[in-house]
Design a protein around this motif. Structure first.
Motif, PDB file in Angstrom:
ATOM      1  N   LEU A   1       1.357   4.717   0.925  1.00  0.00           N
ATOM      2  CA  LEU A   1       0.700   5.681   1.797  1.00  0.00           C
ATOM      3  C   LEU A   1       1.386   7.037   1.725  1.00  0.00           C
ATOM      4  O   LEU A   1       2.605   7.127   1.801  1.00  0.00           O
TER       5      LEU A   1
ATOM      6  N   THR B   1      -3.107   5.784  -1.326  1.00  0.00           N
ATOM      7  CA  THR B   1      -3.849   6.055  -0.097  1.00  0.00           C
ATOM      8  C   THR B   1      -3.206   7.242   0.601  1.00  0.00           C
ATOM      9  O   THR B   1      -1.977   7.339   0.665  1.00  0.00           O
TER      10      THR B   1
ATOM     11  N   GLU C   1      -6.892   7.894  -6.648  1.00  0.00           N
ATOM     12  CA  GLU C   1      -6.160   7.349  -7.787  1.00  0.00           C
ATOM     13  C   GLU C   1      -5.504   8.513  -8.543  1.00  0.00           C
ATOM     14  O   GLU C   1      -5.976   9.663  -8.491  1.00  0.00           O
TER      15      GLU C   1
ATOM     16  N   MET D   1      -8.529   8.563   6.323  1.00  0.00           N
ATOM     17  CA  MET D   1      -7.820   7.770   5.322  1.00  0.00           C
ATOM     18  C   MET D   1      -8.552   7.947   4.000  1.00  0.00           C
ATOM     19  O   MET D   1      -9.771   7.741   3.931  1.00  0.00           O
ATOM     20  N   TYR D   2      -7.833   8.356   2.979  1.00  0.00           N
ATOM     21  CA  TYR D   2      -8.427   8.712   1.685  1.00  0.00           C
ATOM     22  C   TYR D   2      -7.966   7.732   0.616  1.00  0.00           C
ATOM     23  O   TYR D   2      -6.766   7.561   0.396  1.00  0.00           O
ATOM     24  N   HIS D   3      -8.927   7.096  -0.053  1.00  0.00           N
ATOM     25  CA  HIS D   3      -8.582   6.207  -1.166  1.00  0.00           C
ATOM     26  C   HIS D   3      -8.670   7.017  -2.445  1.00  0.00           C
ATOM     27  O   HIS D   3      -9.723   7.614  -2.744  1.00  0.00           O
TER      28      HIS D   3
ATOM     29  N   MET E   1       0.851  -1.193   0.000  1.00  0.00           N
ATOM     30  CA  MET E   1       0.000   0.000   0.000  1.00  0.00           C
ATOM     31  C   MET E   1       0.886   1.242   0.000  1.00  0.00           C
ATOM     32  O   MET E   1       1.731   1.403   0.878  1.00  0.00           O
TER      33      MET E   1
END
Lengths: 236, 236
Positions: free
Chosen positions: B3, B39, B51, B47-49, B1
């Motif tokens: 981050l 992320t 792209e 927490m922000y998903h 992930m």
């Protein structure tokens, strides 16, 4: 307290000769003189109260005045088998802290996903010895040479066997599973975790999967968390 | 992930521009391209998903797809006030491990017997930020500038106040004294321990003396032991 680690001493002697290295340290660095008190530990529970009889930089003679055996003997046996980290300093940090907190034996296991395939035990042992002296322990933790995961699993162990892994699956908490004042062996995997095959092999060999909390911990942090939990549960 | 720590983001945005530094890292180091998932954490539980919409090495544009607030929110508040160590690396190790295990606030206190009289908070904060990203936390521990012991004691704190010291005197065990899911402030002294005057001052100010076990622990080990105990007691 000036502590010396002298694994070759035994409780029956009344006099002891420091090694050339220890003598030089005593006389040139610590500047100890005749009559000064020193303490020796033999790594097997013996603490010796001594005094300098002849402060010689190559061959200091000590008079042993008193011996305490079983000094601060631990009430449980903890063996941690951990994958040595890619950055070996992290493993060194773990060994120092585990020695301070309390550990009896450490094995280095090379796992499928290990990035580090070997480790110099001699240097790592020196870290442990320094921590023994600094934290005034009479017992010196044992550090075993690195072996592969499957080789390690072949070694017999009497006591409770646990494995900490990050994959899915049922896991116990040590708070509920640990039998106090017992013997424990805990496996800690490399940075990429144990492989499914390794987890399987361990479960087949009587290891129980445990959780070390919800946080995602580095290898050396997980190893120390395990060390902390075992010591803490045996304290209360 | 992958981050990213982006403290200036907020849950209402649908688009976000990475800083020049983060953009360069994303494009040149991580080699992320349009469509790749990333992320973000804001350090306050968000927490922000997202792209990548435009992978530019100086100004990468992200599309925010989902936001989770209060991600893995801790069930207690832990503030550790510790004397920075002479060898600052030891304090860095503590901050990294405390962030992995769980801590909310750290204060640096310069005590009577402190060998180190100051500490660069900016550099220490970077250690914490790295640990936040590596251990996937949405909350960024607060690190306060160094103040003297007596200055620190003037700061108000709502919750249980504890002091770990090595001098003689009655001491409680956290296992018996800690109110679960509460707020705690724990003082950890320098290598030479707190002075009798400092211990007195703390006890007058409502701090209770605690024990962290029988072992003689280094400053950073004691600070981490306190951190372990508080997190562990709030888990079971």
């Amino acid at each position: 307290m000036q502590l010396f680690y002298t694994p070759d001493i035994n409780p029956t002697v009344s006099q002891y000769f420091l090694s050339e290295e220890e003598s030089k340290h005593a006389v040139r660095v610590l500047r100890l003189v005749n009559g000064d008190a020193v303490t020796l530990v033999d790594g097997k529970g013996g603490m010796y109260h001594a005094e300098i009889k002849d402060a010689h930089p190559k061959r200091t003679i000590l008079q042993i005045n008193a011996v305490v055996t079983g000094f601060n003997k631990r009430n449980h046996y903890l063996h941690i088998a951990v994958a040595p980290t890619k950055n070996i300093e992290r493993t060194e940090w773990f060994l120092e802290k585990a020695t301070e907190i309390g550990v009896d034996e450490v094995s280095l296991i090379i796992c499928q996903r290990s990035e580090r395939k070997e480790a110099k035990v001699e240097r790592l042992n020196k870290i442990i010895t320094s921590a023994v002296k600094q934290s005034i322990k009479a017992y010196h933790p044992i550090l075993n040479e690195a072996v592969t995961f499957s080789q390690f699993l072949k070694q017999p162990f009497e006591g409770q066997k646990f494995m900490a892994h990050c994959a899915d699956g049922e896991k116990l908490a040590l708070a509920q599973s640990l039998d106090k004042q017992g013997r424990y062996l805990i496996l800690i995997g490399p940075e990429g975790d144990f492989s499914p095959a390794e987890i399987d092999m361990a479960l087949q060999n009587g290891f129980k999967a445990i959780t070390l909390g919800e946080s995602r911990l580095r290898t050396e942090t997980a190893a120390l968390e395990a060390c902390f939990e075992v010591n803490f549960l045996n304290r209360i």
